[in-house]
Design a protein around this motif. Structure first.
Motif, mmCIF file in Angstrom:
data_model
loop_
_atom_site.group_PDB
_atom_site.id
_atom_site.type_symbol
_atom_site.label_atom_id
_atom_site.label_comp_id
_atom_site.label_asym_id
_atom_site.label_seq_id
_atom_site.Cartn_x
_atom_site.Cartn_y
_atom_site.Cartn_z
ATOM 1 N N LEU A 43 37.214 29.721 40.519
ATOM 2 C CA LEU A 43 36.769 29.611 39.131
ATOM 3 C C LEU A 43 36.961 28.213 38.550
ATOM 4 O O LEU A 43 36.452 27.917 37.466
ATOM 5 N N GLY A 44 37.721 27.360 39.223
ATOM 6 C CA GLY A 44 37.961 26.006 38.729
ATOM 7 C C GLY A 44 38.943 25.967 37.571
ATOM 8 O O GLY A 44 38.804 25.134 36.681
ATOM 9 N N VAL A 45 39.934 26.850 37.577
ATOM 10 C CA VAL A 45 40.960 26.864 36.538
ATOM 11 C C VAL A 45 42.286 26.423 37.150
ATOM 12 O O VAL A 45 42.449 26.401 38.368
ATOM 13 N N ALA A 46 43.263 26.080 36.294
ATOM 14 C CA ALA A 46 44.558 25.588 36.773
ATOM 15 C C ALA A 46 45.303 26.649 37.568
ATOM 16 O O ALA A 46 45.876 26.357 38.619
ATOM 17 N N SER A 47 45.327 27.900 37.071
ATOM 18 C CA SER A 47 46.005 28.982 37.785
ATOM 19 C C SER A 47 45.515 30.320 37.253
ATOM 20 O O SER A 47 44.971 30.408 36.156
ATOM 21 N N ALA A 48 45.735 31.353 38.050
ATOM 22 C CA ALA A 48 45.439 32.726 37.636
ATOM 23 C C ALA A 48 46.706 33.542 37.843
ATOM 24 O O ALA A 48 47.278 33.540 38.930
ATOM 25 N N GLU A 49 47.158 34.193 36.798
ATOM 26 C CA GLU A 49 48.393 34.977 36.867
ATOM 27 C C GLU A 49 48.124 36.462 37.074
ATOM 28 O O GLU A 49 48.905 37.153 37.698
ATOM 29 N N ALA A 50 47.020 36.972 36.515
ATOM 30 C CA ALA A 50 46.685 38.391 36.651
ATOM 31 C C ALA A 50 45.182 38.575 36.527
ATOM 32 O O ALA A 50 44.517 37.869 35.768
ATOM 33 N N LEU A 51 44.659 39.531 37.293
ATOM 34 C CA LEU A 51 43.240 39.874 37.231
ATOM 35 C C LEU A 51 43.116 41.360 37.522
ATOM 36 O O LEU A 51 43.490 41.815 38.605
ATOM 37 N N LYS A 52 42.636 42.111 36.528
ATOM 38 C CA LYS A 52 42.436 43.552 36.675
ATOM 39 C C LYS A 52 41.067 43.909 36.143
ATOM 40 O O LYS A 52 40.583 43.304 35.190
ATOM 41 N N ALA A 53 40.454 44.896 36.771
ATOM 42 C CA ALA A 53 39.157 45.385 36.318
ATOM 43 C C ALA A 53 39.153 46.902 36.407
ATOM 44 O O ALA A 53 39.662 47.475 37.371
ATOM 45 N N SER A 54 38.601 47.539 35.385
ATOM 46 C CA SER A 54 38.438 48.993 35.363
ATOM 47 C C SER A 54 36.963 49.280 35.165
ATOM 48 O O SER A 54 36.378 48.852 34.172
ATOM 49 N N TYR A 55 36.381 50.008 36.121
ATOM 50 C CA TYR A 55 34.953 50.300 36.066
ATOM 51 C C TYR A 55 34.703 51.804 36.114
ATOM 52 O O TYR A 55 35.476 52.562 36.693
ATOM 53 N N SER A 56 33.587 52.186 35.521
ATOM 54 C CA SER A 56 33.077 53.542 35.605
ATOM 55 C C SER A 56 31.672 53.429 36.168
ATOM 56 O O SER A 56 30.825 52.728 35.598
ATOM 57 N N LEU A 57 31.432 54.095 37.307
ATOM 58 C CA LEU A 57 30.135 54.018 37.960
ATOM 59 C C LEU A 57 29.532 55.409 38.058
ATOM 60 O O LEU A 57 30.234 56.379 38.354
ATOM 61 N N GLU A 67 29.823 50.350 34.056
ATOM 62 C CA GLU A 67 30.380 49.902 32.781
ATOM 63 C C GLU A 67 31.875 49.732 32.987
ATOM 64 O O GLU A 67 32.494 50.462 33.762
ATOM 65 N N GLY A 68 32.452 48.771 32.283
ATOM 66 C CA GLY A 68 33.886 48.576 32.432
ATOM 67 C C GLY A 68 34.404 47.382 31.667
ATOM 68 O O GLY A 68 33.731 46.815 30.808
ATOM 69 N N MET A 69 35.638 47.008 32.023
ATOM 70 C CA MET A 69 36.334 45.916 31.337
ATOM 71 C C MET A 69 37.134 45.130 32.374
ATOM 72 O O MET A 69 37.766 45.692 33.260
ATOM 73 N N ILE A 70 37.095 43.801 32.214
ATOM 74 C CA ILE A 70 37.889 42.895 33.051
ATOM 75 C C ILE A 70 38.958 42.291 32.161
ATOM 76 O O ILE A 70 38.662 41.828 31.059
ATOM 77 N N LYS A 71 40.194 42.268 32.638
ATOM 78 C CA LYS A 71 41.293 41.627 31.918
ATOM 79 C C LYS A 71 41.891 40.572 32.841
ATOM 80 O O LYS A 71 42.210 40.859 33.986
ATOM 81 N N ALA A 72 42.024 39.365 32.309
ATOM 82 C CA ALA A 72 42.542 38.270 33.127
ATOM 83 C C ALA A 72 43.497 37.413 32.312
ATOM 84 O O ALA A 72 43.286 37.181 31.129
ATOM 85 N N SER A 73 44.546 36.964 32.974
ATOM 86 C CA SER A 73 45.487 35.989 32.411
ATOM 87 C C SER A 73 45.437 34.775 33.311
ATOM 88 O O SER A 73 45.719 34.873 34.509
ATOM 89 N N LEU A 74 45.062 33.632 32.726
ATOM 90 C CA LEU A 74 44.980 32.416 33.526
ATOM 91 C C LEU A 74 45.313 31.203 32.693
ATOM 92 O O LEU A 74 45.583 31.315 31.501
ATOM 93 N N HIS A 75 45.325 30.068 33.337
ATOM 94 C CA HIS A 75 45.562 28.795 32.661
ATOM 95 C C HIS A 75 44.356 27.898 32.919
ATOM 96 O O HIS A 75 43.931 27.735 34.052
ATOM 97 N N GLN A 76 43.825 27.316 31.831
ATOM 98 C CA GLN A 76 42.753 26.331 31.943
ATOM 99 C C GLN A 76 43.296 24.982 31.503
ATOM 100 O O GLN A 76 44.253 24.915 30.733
ATOM 101 N N ASN A 77 42.686 23.917 31.978
ATOM 102 C CA ASN A 77 43.075 22.572 31.569
ATOM 103 C C ASN A 77 42.308 22.174 30.321
ATOM 104 O O ASN A 77 41.088 22.290 30.273
ATOM 105 N N CYS A 78 43.021 21.674 29.324
ATOM 106 C CA CYS A 78 42.435 21.221 28.071
ATOM 107 C C CYS A 78 41.574 19.988 28.351
ATOM 108 O O CYS A 78 41.998 19.079 29.070
#
Length: 183
Positions: A43-57, A67-78
């Protein structure tokens, strides 16, 4: 997407279409610790701490609705300070899938069709292809996450201020002009 390109993805979770029923099937994904560094690089980000996805198919004939939702915790460079800062993303996902042959038939104009390009703003997006009877939920997750990232991330509270214009250095000919005037 071909099988060989799936191998290069840092987060790949193929799902066979025949395992999806008419009733919604819930699928939860979470990137493992080893995958997070590869996802951050992808993704070209500094780091990724968590990545979760919940889908309904759910499936209706050969078509699949996701349909669903992606939740991510990451660090980007300013872009101003170049310092990494934390980013929390909650990305909604809604897609339709159809077999490749059906999509190719929809895209092929008939002989009597004129070539006319018209963009309709309220028209739904065409379905995504089901490749070899498989949908890669990891690829869907990475694509939607990449689209949700701010292309010019700015650390909260940081503002870009234009540097003050430099005062021009005195021309070397200015001293000669002063001599000529007798100053």
């Amino acid at each position: 997407m071909t099988a060989s390109s799936q191998d290069t993805l840092p987060f790949s979770h193929p799902l066979r279409v025949e395992t999806i029923t008419l009733r919604p099937v819930a699928v939860d994904l979470a990137a493992e610790q080893g995958e997070l560094a590869a996802v951050a690089s992808f993704l070209g980000v500094a780091s990724a701490e968590a990545l979760k996805a919940s889908y309904s198919l759910s499936r209706n004939g050969e078509r699949v609705k996701l349909e669903g939702m992606i939740k991510a915790s990451l660090h980007q460079n300013c872009v101003v300070t170049v310092d990494p800062f934390p980013v929390e993303l909650n990305v909604p996902v809604k897609l339709d899938f159809a077999p490749e042959a059906e999509i190719a038939a929809m895209a092929r104009p008939s002989e009597d069709d004129e070539i006319d390009i018209e963009v309709l703003m309220n028209e739904e997006d065409p379905p995504e292809p089901i490749i070899d009877g498989t949908i890669d939920l990891g690829l869907v997750t990475l694509e939607f996450l990449a689209l949700a990232l701010d292309p010019y991330p700015r650390k909260p509270g940081v503002a870009f201020s234009e540097p003050a214009p430099e005062t021009p250095a005195e021309s070397p000919f200015a001293a000669l002009l002063q001599l000529k005037r007798g100053e």
